[in-house]
Design a protein around this motif. Structure first.
Motif, PDB file in Angstrom:
ATOM      1  N   THR A 119       0.830  -1.210   0.000  1.00 54.24           N
ATOM      2  CA  THR A 119       0.000   0.000   0.000  1.00 54.24           C
ATOM      3  C   THR A 119       0.862   1.257   0.000  1.00 54.24           C
ATOM      4  N   MET A 120       1.877   1.275   0.837  1.00 52.89           N
ATOM      5  CA  MET A 120       2.732   2.467   0.931  1.00 52.89           C
ATOM      6  C   MET A 120       3.470   2.744  -0.374  1.00 52.89           C
ATOM      7  N   GLY A 121       3.765   1.692  -1.129  1.00 55.39           N
ATOM      8  CA  GLY A 121       4.438   1.865  -2.413  1.00 55.39           C
ATOM      9  C   GLY A 121       3.580   2.562  -3.446  1.00 55.39           C
ATOM     10  N   LYS A 122       2.278   2.577  -3.235  1.00 48.62           N
ATOM     11  CA  LYS A 122       1.352   3.234  -4.165  1.00 48.62           C
ATOM     12  C   LYS A 122       1.083   4.693  -3.795  1.00 48.62           C
ATOM     13  N   ILE A 123       1.579   5.112  -2.644  1.00 50.94           N
ATOM     14  CA  ILE A 123       1.330   6.476  -2.156  1.00 50.94           C
ATOM     15  C   ILE A 123       2.580   7.308  -2.363  1.00 50.94           C
ATOM     16  N   THR A 124       2.438   8.414  -3.066  1.00 53.55           N
ATOM     17  CA  THR A 124       3.597   9.263  -3.341  1.00 53.55           C
ATOM     18  C   THR A 124       4.000  10.056  -2.099  1.00 53.55           C
ATOM     19  N   ASP A 125       5.242  10.493  -2.096  1.00 56.39           N
ATOM     20  CA  ASP A 125       5.710  11.363  -1.018  1.00 56.39           C
ATOM     21  C   ASP A 125       4.891  12.649  -0.968  1.00 56.39           C
ATOM     22  N   GLU A 126       4.506  13.134  -2.132  1.00 53.89           N
ATOM     23  CA  GLU A 126       3.700  14.359  -2.199  1.00 53.89           C
ATOM     24  C   GLU A 126       2.344  14.159  -1.511  1.00 53.89           C
ATOM     25  N   THR A 127       1.737  13.006  -1.723  1.00 51.93           N
ATOM     26  CA  THR A 127       0.457  12.708  -1.066  1.00 51.93           C
ATOM     27  C   THR A 127       0.630  12.633   0.443  1.00 51.93           C
ATOM     28  N   LEU A 128       1.675  11.941   0.894  1.00 48.62           N
ATOM     29  CA  LEU A 128       1.947  11.869   2.332  1.00 48.62           C
ATOM     30  C   LEU A 128       2.189  13.260   2.908  1.00 48.62           C
TER      31      LEU A 128
END
Length: 118
Positions: free
Chosen positions: A67-76
């Motif tokens: 799941t974390m691999g699908k979330i960009t740093d920008e989104t976080l």
């Protein structure tokens, strides 16, 4: 004259490409996480903090690499800065824009990324 301007432009681009990147302050990020994030996201980032049971949506499990691999740093970054609702996530994730500066938020992003150990 045009050649001089072009040369200066190319040099500026190369200089920017090799400019040192600011290293995350992981010790400060860990302290911030432990103080402000751990109550919901848990000690080990598994979304099982003491306050998690009171939330309508379970907090993000930072150890879930798929799941974390699908979330960009920008989104976080935006979720931390502007709250979960700003990026289509839980409204229970509050905005920390008044509590953390941008550099601190970038450090927190790096810190939560470290929970995912492949």
């Amino acid at each position: 004259m045009n050649r001089l301007i072009s040369t200066i432009g190319v040099c500026a681009i190369i200089a920017c490409a090799f400019a040192p990147v600011r290293a995350a302050d992981m010790a400060a990020a860990k302290q911030s996480y432990n103080t402000f994030c751990m109550k919901c996201h848990g000690t080990d980032g598994q979304g099982d903090g003491a306050a998690a049971a009171t939330l309508a949506i379970k907090p993000r499990n930072f150890t879930d690499c798929a799941t974390m691999g699908k979330i960009t740093d920008e989104t976080l970054f935006n979720a931390i800065k502007n709250g979960g609702a700003s990026v289509g996530l839980s409204k229970d994730m509050q905005a920390w824009s008044t509590g953390f500066g941008d550099d601190e938020i970038h450090d927190l992003v790096a810190y939560v990324r470290a929970f995912c150990k492949k």
